[in-house]
Design an enzyme around this catalytic site. Structure first.
Site, PDB file in Angstrom:
ATOM      1  N   HIS A 192     -11.181   9.674   4.489  1.00 27.60           N
ATOM      2  CA  HIS A 192     -11.965   8.957   3.478  1.00 27.60           C
ATOM      3  C   HIS A 192     -11.384   7.459   3.511  1.00 27.60           C
ATOM      4  CE1 HIS A 192     -14.090   7.362   0.097  1.00 27.60           C
ATOM      5  NE2 HIS A 192     -12.758   7.146  -0.593  1.00 27.60           N
ATOM      6  N   ASP A 241     -18.894   9.245   1.330  1.00 23.74           N
ATOM      7  CA  ASP A 241     -19.315   8.438   2.367  1.00 23.74           C
ATOM      8  C   ASP A 241     -20.479   8.901   3.009  1.00 23.74           C
ATOM      9  OD1 ASP A 241     -16.215   7.324   2.891  1.00 23.74           O
ATOM     10  OD2 ASP A 241     -16.484   9.459   1.884  1.00 23.74           O
ATOM     11  N   ARG A 265       0.902  -1.192  -0.158  1.00 24.26           N
ATOM     12  CA  ARG A 265       0.092   0.082   0.009  1.00 24.26           C
ATOM     13  C   ARG A 265       0.947   1.239  -0.069  1.00 24.26           C
ATOM     14  NH1 ARG A 265      -4.976   0.624   4.026  1.00 24.26           N
ATOM     15  NH2 ARG A 265      -5.251   2.454   2.750  1.00 24.26           N
ATOM     16  N   ARG A 276     -23.520   7.910   1.212  1.00 24.76           N
ATOM     17  CA  ARG A 276     -24.035   6.580   1.355  1.00 24.76           C
ATOM     18  C   ARG A 276     -24.658   6.538   2.821  1.00 24.76           C
ATOM     19  NH1 ARG A 276     -17.934   4.721  -0.249  1.00 24.76           N
ATOM     20  NH2 ARG A 276     -18.475   3.933  -2.420  1.00 24.76           N
TER      21      ARG A 276
HETATM   22  N1  LIG Z   1     -12.434   9.673  -3.583  1.00 25.39           N
HETATM   23  C1  LIG Z   1     -13.405   8.805  -3.791  1.00 25.39           C
HETATM   24  O1  LIG Z   1     -14.334   8.864  -2.863  1.00 25.39           O
HETATM   25  C2  LIG Z   1     -13.017   7.731  -4.693  1.00 25.39           C
HETATM   26  C3  LIG Z   1     -13.774   6.868  -5.183  1.00 25.39           C
HETATM   27  C4  LIG Z   1     -13.816   5.921  -6.120  1.00 25.39           C
HETATM   28  C5  LIG Z   1     -12.417   5.926  -6.693  1.00 25.39           C
HETATM   29  N2  LIG Z   1     -11.617   6.711  -6.086  1.00 25.39           N
HETATM   30  C6  LIG Z   1     -10.093   6.634  -6.762  1.00 25.39           C
HETATM   31  O2  LIG Z   1     -10.345   7.413  -8.196  1.00 25.39           O
HETATM   32  C7  LIG Z   1      -9.004   6.942  -8.731  1.00 25.39           C
HETATM   33  C8  LIG Z   1      -9.261   6.566 -10.262  1.00 25.39           C
HETATM   34  O3  LIG Z   1     -10.126   5.436 -10.140  1.00 25.39           O
HETATM   35  P1  LIG Z   1     -10.828   4.482 -11.420  1.00 25.39           P
HETATM   36  O4  LIG Z   1     -11.533   3.467 -11.052  1.00 25.39           O
HETATM   37  O5  LIG Z   1     -10.912   5.609 -12.389  1.00 25.39           O
HETATM   38  O6  LIG Z   1      -9.203   3.968 -11.828  1.00 25.39           O
HETATM   39  P2  LIG Z   1      -8.912   3.842 -13.341  1.00 25.39           P
HETATM   40  O7  LIG Z   1      -7.605   2.884 -13.459  1.00 25.39           O
HETATM   41  O8  LIG Z   1      -9.965   3.164 -14.190  1.00 25.39           O
HETATM   42  O9  LIG Z   1      -8.333   5.167 -13.910  1.00 25.39           O
HETATM   43  C9  LIG Z   1      -7.370   5.613 -13.559  1.00 25.39           C
HETATM   44  C10 LIG Z   1      -6.742   6.648 -14.861  1.00 25.39           C
HETATM   45  O10 LIG Z   1      -5.602   7.422 -14.538  1.00 25.39           O
HETATM   46  C11 LIG Z   1      -4.866   7.311 -15.637  1.00 25.39           C
HETATM   47  N3  LIG Z   1      -3.446   7.876 -15.218  1.00 25.39           N
HETATM   48  C12 LIG Z   1      -2.663   7.286 -14.610  1.00 25.39           C
HETATM   49  N4  LIG Z   1      -1.385   8.169 -14.386  1.00 25.39           N
HETATM   50  C13 LIG Z   1      -1.686   9.211 -15.017  1.00 25.39           C
HETATM   51  C14 LIG Z   1      -1.067  10.263 -15.444  1.00 25.39           C
HETATM   52  N5  LIG Z   1       0.141  10.695 -14.677  1.00 25.39           N
HETATM   53  N6  LIG Z   1      -1.559  11.420 -15.877  1.00 25.39           N
HETATM   54  C15 LIG Z   1      -2.891  11.304 -16.310  1.00 25.39           C
HETATM   55  N7  LIG Z   1      -3.638   9.897 -16.167  1.00 25.39           N
HETATM   56  C16 LIG Z   1      -3.032   9.074 -15.535  1.00 25.39           C
HETATM   57  C17 LIG Z   1      -4.736   5.771 -16.097  1.00 25.39           C
HETATM   58  O11 LIG Z   1      -4.216   5.772 -17.631  1.00 25.39           O
HETATM   59  C18 LIG Z   1      -6.259   5.644 -15.939  1.00 25.39           C
HETATM   60  O12 LIG Z   1      -6.913   5.723 -17.161  1.00 25.39           O
HETATM   61  C19 LIG Z   1      -8.514   5.992  -7.923  1.00 25.39           C
HETATM   62  O13 LIG Z   1      -7.161   6.577  -7.101  1.00 25.39           O
HETATM   63  C20 LIG Z   1      -9.656   5.302  -7.073  1.00 25.39           C
HETATM   64  O14 LIG Z   1      -9.175   4.927  -5.795  1.00 25.39           O
HETATM   65  C21 LIG Z   1     -12.022   7.657  -5.323  1.00 25.39           C
END
Ligand SMILES: NC(=O)c1ccc[n+]([C@@H]2O[C@H](COP(=O)([O-])OP(=O)(O)OC[C@H]3O[C@@H](n4cnc5c(N)ncnc54)[C@H](O)[C@@H]3O)[C@@H](O)[C@H]2O)c1
Length: 318
Positions: free
Chosen positions: A179, A152, A92, A155
């Site tokens: 979060h 959250d 992690r 939810r």
């Molecule tokens: N804050 C919240 O409540 C919440 C909820 C759900 C997911 N998330 C987070 O959102 C993020 C995205 O999730 P996802 O399911 O869309 O993932 P995903 O893998 O589908 O999309 C991530 C994208 O980021 C791109 N990426 C990586 N490095 C990059 C860079 N340097 N510049 C530009 N693009 C780049 C990848 O190519 C990919 O397309 C994760 O960190 C996830 O944990 C947050």
């Protein structure tokens, strides 16, 4: 110039599940003039945009396209959903360091383009990455915020509305802190139709043991993401809607109270940490942090969340 100032351009960095779902939901709301999708994988962003623009006859008027770093300059809001996924065997902490480095390099480019935008971080771990992005930018603290516990809290409101069989829009409730696993429900701030949850209990009369029920409701909130990820790999619809709510209040200067992640500077006796706390959000980002009269137990939970986040921050500095 006036028309440019009022031009509501939103840049989304990261065109994956969260970024594209947010773009889709935002387009349907009709509150952005232009939505720009960017991704390290350019072809992937192109594909998402093509799919999205084929819906243009059915959205309110909006432009949707891929972009370049120059697009940061006149954006009103930049939403960071970019992130690396955990590789097999990767710790992690290693993932955290990787995502901190991704967010830092994106922020460097945003600053280089002299952007006047508000930056909203959604990438996880959102509170740590919000802190990293803010410090990297050198901007006023209100202009770099995280999605915090907005999802959250949605939810939480949903589950309370189901339990009490009442319209979710009449349920006012907040999950605060990280979060993540150390988040907690601010029961003292929870009310239904203006009546505190404790006083609402006899009106509702839906359960025999409220103490037990309320613990179960909170556990369901805290473990929601784990359940969804087990079922289908990732979560994106509700976070897409939560981001529309946050970006909407910035674009329309609504001054909504939302539990976004923001830097504390003495509020609640805490400093130098970003976490989810109710704040007034408007066109400049976080305009005011609300210091709610939490119970001593809730204050302790908030301190515990802050300590957890500060420990993670120290680890990435090592
Ligand atoms: N804050 C919240 O409540 C919440 C909820 C759900 C997911 N998330 C987070 O959102 C993020 C995205 O999730 P996802 O399911 O869309 O993932 P995903 O893998 O589908 O999309 C991530 C994208 O980021 C791109 N990426 C990586 N490095 C990059 C860079 N340097 N510049 C530009 N693009 C780049 C990848 O190519 C990919 O397309 C994760 O960190 C996830 O944990 C947050």
């Amino acid at each position: 110039m006036e028309s440019k100032r009022n031009f509501r351009k939103v840049v989304i960095v990261g065109a994956g599940a969260v970024g594209s779902t947010f773009a889709f939901a935002l387009a349907q709301r009709g509150i952005a003039d232009q939505i720009v999708l960017m991704d390290a994988n350019r072809e992937y962003a192109e594909g998402q945009v093509l799919d999205l623009v084929h819906g243009l006859p059915y959205y309110p008027p909006v432009q949707i396209r891929t972009g370049e770093p120059e697009d940061y300059a006149d954006a009103r809001v930049i939403v960071l959903t970019a992130g690396a996924k955990q590789s097999p065997g990767e710790s992690r902490l290693a993932l955290l360091k990787k995502n901190a480095s991704i967010v830092s390099s994106i922020m460097d480019e945003i600053v280089k383009q002299k952007s006047g935008a508000v930056v909203v971080v959604a990438s996880n771990p959102v509170d740590v990455l919000t802190y990293v992005a803010l410090k990297r930018s050198g901007w006023p603290k209100g202009r770099v915020i995280g999605s915090g516990t907005v999802l959250d809290s949605a939810r939480f409101r949903y589950l309370l509305s189901q339990h009490c069989e009442v319209d979710v829009s009449n349920v006012h409730a907040y999950i605060l802190g990280e979060h993540g696993d150390s988040e907690f429900p601010a029961w003292s701030m929870t009310n239904i139709g203006g009546v505190s949850i404790e006083d609402y209990c006899p009106i509702c009369n839906m359960c025999d043991d409220w103490e037990d029920e309320r613990d179960q409701i909170f556990q369901s909130v805290r473990d929601s993401a784990y359940h969804i990820i087990n079922y289908k790999g990732s979560t994106y619809f509700a976070i897409g809607m939560a981001l529309v709510r946050i970006v909407g209040t910035i674009l329309q200067n609504q001054r909504s109270v939302l539990p976004v992640s923001t830097l504390l500077d003495g509020e609640y006796g805490l400093k130098d940490v970003c976490l989810g706390i109710p704040a007034v959000v408007g066109q400049e980002g976080v305009q005011e942090i609300i210091t709610a009269p939490l119970t001593s137990e809730e204050q302790e939970s908030l301190r515990n969340s802050a300590a957890t986040l500060q420990k993670a921050l120290e680890q990435i500095k090592e």
